[in-house]
Design a protein around this motif. Structure first.
Motif, PDB file in Angstrom:
ATOM      1  N   ASP A 109      27.862  52.344  31.768  1.00 28.55           N
ATOM      2  CA  ASP A 109      28.474  53.543  31.970  1.00 28.55           C
ATOM      3  C   ASP A 109      29.580  53.391  32.733  1.00 28.55           C
ATOM      4  O   ASP A 109      29.688  53.241  34.047  1.00 28.55           O
ATOM      5  CB  ASP A 109      27.628  54.704  32.580  1.00 28.55           C
ATOM      6  N   VAL A 110      30.612  52.781  32.416  1.00 24.15           N
ATOM      7  CA  VAL A 110      31.892  52.241  32.915  1.00 24.15           C
ATOM      8  C   VAL A 110      32.374  53.091  34.114  1.00 24.15           C
ATOM      9  O   VAL A 110      32.386  52.693  35.386  1.00 24.15           O
ATOM     10  CB  VAL A 110      32.960  51.815  32.330  1.00 24.15           C
ATOM     11  N   GLU A 111      32.626  54.344  33.893  1.00 24.91           N
ATOM     12  CA  GLU A 111      33.215  55.336  35.149  1.00 24.91           C
ATOM     13  C   GLU A 111      32.211  55.470  35.945  1.00 24.91           C
ATOM     14  O   GLU A 111      32.569  55.386  37.140  1.00 24.91           O
ATOM     15  CB  GLU A 111      33.386  56.672  34.087  1.00 24.91           C
ATOM     16  N   ASN A 112      30.783  55.913  35.707  1.00 19.14           N
ATOM     17  CA  ASN A 112      29.935  56.225  36.840  1.00 19.14           C
ATOM     18  C   ASN A 112      29.527  54.871  37.643  1.00 19.14           C
ATOM     19  O   ASN A 112      28.960  54.944  38.732  1.00 19.14           O
ATOM     20  CB  ASN A 112      28.668  56.732  36.229  1.00 19.14           C
ATOM     21  N   ASN A 113      29.538  53.745  36.847  1.00 18.05           N
ATOM     22  CA  ASN A 113      29.147  52.438  37.587  1.00 18.05           C
ATOM     23  C   ASN A 113      30.044  51.952  38.651  1.00 18.05           C
ATOM     24  O   ASN A 113      29.891  51.318  39.533  1.00 18.05           O
ATOM     25  CB  ASN A 113      29.141  51.146  36.391  1.00 18.05           C
ATOM     26  N   ARG A 114      31.314  52.424  38.456  1.00 18.79           N
ATOM     27  CA  ARG A 114      32.416  52.221  39.593  1.00 18.79           C
ATOM     28  C   ARG A 114      31.857  52.627  40.849  1.00 18.79           C
ATOM     29  O   ARG A 114      32.455  52.476  42.058  1.00 18.79           O
ATOM     30  CB  ARG A 114      33.558  52.625  39.253  1.00 18.79           C
ATOM     31  N   LYS A 115      30.810  53.467  40.964  1.00 17.98           N
ATOM     32  CA  LYS A 115      30.188  54.239  42.236  1.00 17.98           C
ATOM     33  C   LYS A 115      29.651  53.243  43.109  1.00 17.98           C
ATOM     34  O   LYS A 115      28.974  53.455  44.159  1.00 17.98           O
ATOM     35  CB  LYS A 115      29.683  55.700  42.029  1.00 17.98           C
ATOM     36  N   THR A 116      29.153  52.015  42.492  1.00 21.14           N
ATOM     37  CA  THR A 116      28.345  50.879  43.174  1.00 21.14           C
ATOM     38  C   THR A 116      29.326  50.435  44.378  1.00 21.14           C
ATOM     39  O   THR A 116      30.545  50.114  44.502  1.00 21.14           O
ATOM     40  CB  THR A 116      28.454  49.633  42.335  1.00 21.14           C
ATOM     41  N   PRO A 117      28.770  50.659  45.719  1.00 18.86           N
ATOM     42  CA  PRO A 117      29.478  50.422  46.873  1.00 18.86           C
ATOM     43  C   PRO A 117      30.364  49.357  47.008  1.00 18.86           C
ATOM     44  O   PRO A 117      31.533  49.508  47.501  1.00 18.86           O
ATOM     45  CB  PRO A 117      28.313  50.580  48.086  1.00 18.86           C
ATOM     46  N   PHE A 118      29.898  47.924  46.470  1.00 18.62           N
ATOM     47  CA  PHE A 118      30.593  46.826  46.694  1.00 18.62           C
ATOM     48  C   PHE A 118      32.044  47.068  46.035  1.00 18.62           C
ATOM     49  O   PHE A 118      33.145  46.920  46.551  1.00 18.62           O
ATOM     50  CB  PHE A 118      29.887  45.612  45.975  1.00 18.62           C
ATOM     51  N   PHE A 119      31.845  47.482  44.610  1.00 18.65           N
ATOM     52  CA  PHE A 119      32.846  47.590  43.869  1.00 18.65           C
ATOM     53  C   PHE A 119      33.936  48.994  44.183  1.00 18.65           C
ATOM     54  O   PHE A 119      35.246  48.571  43.897  1.00 18.65           O
ATOM     55  CB  PHE A 119      32.496  47.754  42.259  1.00 18.65           C
ATOM     56  N   GLU A 120      33.326  49.702  44.827  1.00 18.18           N
ATOM     57  CA  GLU A 120      33.968  51.097  45.118  1.00 18.18           C
ATOM     58  C   GLU A 120      34.862  50.532  46.210  1.00 18.18           C
ATOM     59  O   GLU A 120      36.262  50.876  46.328  1.00 18.18           O
ATOM     60  CB  GLU A 120      33.024  52.171  45.604  1.00 18.18           C
ATOM     61  N   ARG A 121      34.351  49.623  47.296  1.00 19.43           N
ATOM     62  CA  ARG A 121      35.332  49.194  48.253  1.00 19.43           C
ATOM     63  C   ARG A 121      36.303  48.359  47.868  1.00 19.43           C
ATOM     64  O   ARG A 121      37.551  48.357  48.323  1.00 19.43           O
ATOM     65  CB  ARG A 121      34.419  48.539  49.491  1.00 19.43           C
ATOM     66  N   LEU A 122      36.123  47.608  46.849  1.00 16.54           N
ATOM     67  CA  LEU A 122      36.969  46.722  46.392  1.00 16.54           C
ATOM     68  C   LEU A 122      38.205  47.436  45.680  1.00 16.54           C
ATOM     69  O   LEU A 122      39.329  46.914  45.795  1.00 16.54           O
ATOM     70  CB  LEU A 122      36.124  45.635  45.410  1.00 16.54           C
ATOM     71  N   ALA A 123      37.886  48.492  44.813  1.00 11.25           N
ATOM     72  CA  ALA A 123      38.806  49.229  44.337  1.00 11.25           C
ATOM     73  C   ALA A 123      39.817  49.889  45.116  1.00 11.25           C
ATOM     74  O   ALA A 123      40.718  50.090  45.034  1.00 11.25           O
ATOM     75  CB  ALA A 123      37.959  49.948  43.471  1.00 11.25           C
ATOM     76  N   GLY A 124      38.815  50.534  46.324  1.00 10.67           N
ATOM     77  CA  GLY A 124      39.668  51.171  47.421  1.00 10.67           C
ATOM     78  C   GLY A 124      40.721  50.233  48.007  1.00 10.67           C
ATOM     79  O   GLY A 124      41.716  50.823  48.677  1.00 10.67           O
TER      80      GLY A 124
END
Length: 360
Positions: A109-124
Motif C-alpha cells: 500500500d504505497v501511499e500509507n506505507n510512507r508513514k513508516t518513521p524511517f522513510f517519513e523522516r527521509l522524505a521530510g
C-alpha cells in the motif's frame, strides 16, 4: 492446528524441525543446509504452480550500509544510497484440497506505507516535489489486478516475508474502513504477528504505526513452523531479519524461486561471484557466503543461516547458474539518480504459466 490447516488445504512443513537447536552456529548452519537440500528435492518433484508473476511497483532510496551489512563503512561511502525496487508477487496455485487459490505476496500500500518513521523522516529531508523523482511509483496493486482481470474478491490470501513498512488496514479492513480484499486472509508467522503487537523502539522505526489496529482477528492465519500452501508453494520460516521472517518458495518453469528481503540482490546471495569489487573482496577476505540486509539486526546469525537456507532451496538460476534463483522482494537495481553500485545480475520482473480466470 493440523485439522485447521487441513481444512484450509495447507500442511505444516516439518523438514526444518530442530535444525537450529545445535549448540554451535556452524552446526546449526550445516543442519539447516542439509535440510534445505532435501526440501528442495521434495519441492522439485511437485507440480508447478498455475501462474507466477512479479510486478515492479515502487522505488525507494535505501542506505547502502544497510543493504550490504559489513561491506561498507557509512562514513567512507562515495554513494551512501542505493535504490530498491519493490515488487508485487501474484501466484495462482492448487491447494492440497485441489482448490485453485490466489495469493498476493508483498502487496504494498504505497501511499500509507510512507508513514513508516524511517522513510517519513527521509522524505521530510527532501523537497515535496522531489519525492516522485527519488521514489517513483510505476503502478499499484489495484491497477495490476485490474489489468490481469482479477477482482478484489478473488484474492484468497496476502502475505509478506515480514511486516516492515506494511500498512494492512486498506487490504483487510478495520473498524473504520471496509476491506479492499473482502475475502482475503493474511498469512503471517506467529512470532511476527506477536512482535507487531508490542514493538521495541529499535524495531518500531521500520513498522507503520498502528498498521494492524482494528483488523478483524478472524482474517489472520498464523503459523509456527513452515507452511506448505499447496502444490509447488510454501512459506518457509527464515528468522533473523525479524523473528518471524518467512520466505516465499515457488516451483515454476522447472525451477524454484525463493523470495524475501533477507538479501537485496543476487550479489548478496553469492558475493564471491559478484563483479562489485568491494563485495567480492569482502567475501574472499572474510569467507562469508552471503551478505545481510541489516537495517534491523534482530538475529544476525539466524539471518545468515536463513540466507544460506534460501539459496540452497532455490538452487541455480537458469539464466546464470553462478547465482541462485532468489527473487528478492525488494531488489537493488540501477537508477539514474543513484549511479553507484552496478549489480552483477538482475533478476527483474518474471512471468510464468497461464492465469485461470474464475467466476466470482
Amino acid at each position: 492446528m493440523t485439522s485447521t490447516l487441513k481444512n484450509l488445504g495447507m500442511q505444516e512443513v516439518l523438514d526444518f524441525d530442530n535444525t537450529r537447536n545445535a549448540s554451535s552456529p556452524i552446526a546449526r548452519l550445516e543442519n539447516v543446509r542439509a535440510a534445505a537440500i532435501k526440501f528442495r528435492e521434495k519441492i522439485m518433484q511437485q507440480p508447478d504452480v498455475q501462474y507466477y508473476q512479479t510486478v515492479d511497483l515502487v522505488r525507494a532510496p535505501y542506505p547502502t550500509w544497510y543493504g550490504y551489512t559489513g561491506v561498507f563503512a557509512q562514513k567512507s561511502l562515495t554513494f551512501p544510497f542505493l535504490h530498491l525496487l519493490n515488487r508485487l508477487f501474484i501466484i495462482q496455485y492448487k491447494d492440497f484440497n485441489d482448490q485453485l487459490k490466489v495469493i498476493l505476496f508483498s502487496p504494498t500500500d504505497v501511499e500509507n506505507n510512507r508513514k513508516t518513521p524511517f522513510f517519513e523522516r527521509l522524505a521530510g529531508s527532501l523537497p515535496e516535489s522531489a519525492s516522485k523523482v527519488f521514489a517513483p511509483q510505476y503502478t499499484s496493486v489495484e491497477k495490476t489486478l485490474k489489468k490481469l482481470k482479477i477482482k478484489p474478491e478473488q484474492i484468497d490470501y496476502i502475505s509478506y516475508d515480514h511486516l516492515h513498512t506494511q500498512e494492512l488496514r486498506k487490504w483487510l479492513g478495520s473498524d473504520h474502513q471496509p476491506a479492499y480484499f473482502p475475502n482475503a486472509k493474511l498469512i503471517v508467522h506467529e512470532k511476527e504477528w506477536n512482535c507487531v503487537q508490542g514493538l521495541l523502539p529499535v524495531q518500531s522505526d521500520w513498522y507503520c504505526p498502528d498498521a494492524t489496529v482494528g483488523v478483524d482477528p478472524t482474517k489472520i492465519i498464523t503459523f509456527r513452523k513452515s507452511l506448505a500452501l499447496g502444490h509447488g508453494i510454501a512459506l518457509v520460516h527464515t528468522p533473523g531479519h525479524t523473528e518471524g521472517n518467512h520466505s516465499l518458495v515457488v516451483k515454476v518453469n522447472d525451477q524454484v524461486f525463493v523470495s524475501s528481503e533477507n538479501g537485496i540482490s543476487l550479489d548478496a546471495y553469492e558475493p564471491k561471484s559478484s563483479k562489485i569489487k568491494a563485495i567480492r573482496e569482502y567475501a574472499e577476505n572474510t569467507g562469508v557466503e552471503v551478505i545481510l540486509n541489516g537495517n534491523t539486526q534482530e538475529g544476525s546469525n539466524d539471518q545468515y543461516i536463513s540466507m544460506v537456507m534460501e539459496k540452497t532451496i532455490a538452487g541455480p538460476l537458469h539464466s546464470n547458474p553462478a547465482f541462485p534463483s532468489c527473487a528478492c522482494s525488494s531488489e537493488s537495481t540501477p537508477y539514474w539518480l543513484f549511479p553507484g553500485l552496478k549489480q552483477t545480475e538482475i533478476l527483474g520482473a518474471l512471468k510464468f504459466g497461464k492465469l485461470i480466470h474464475l467466476k466470482s
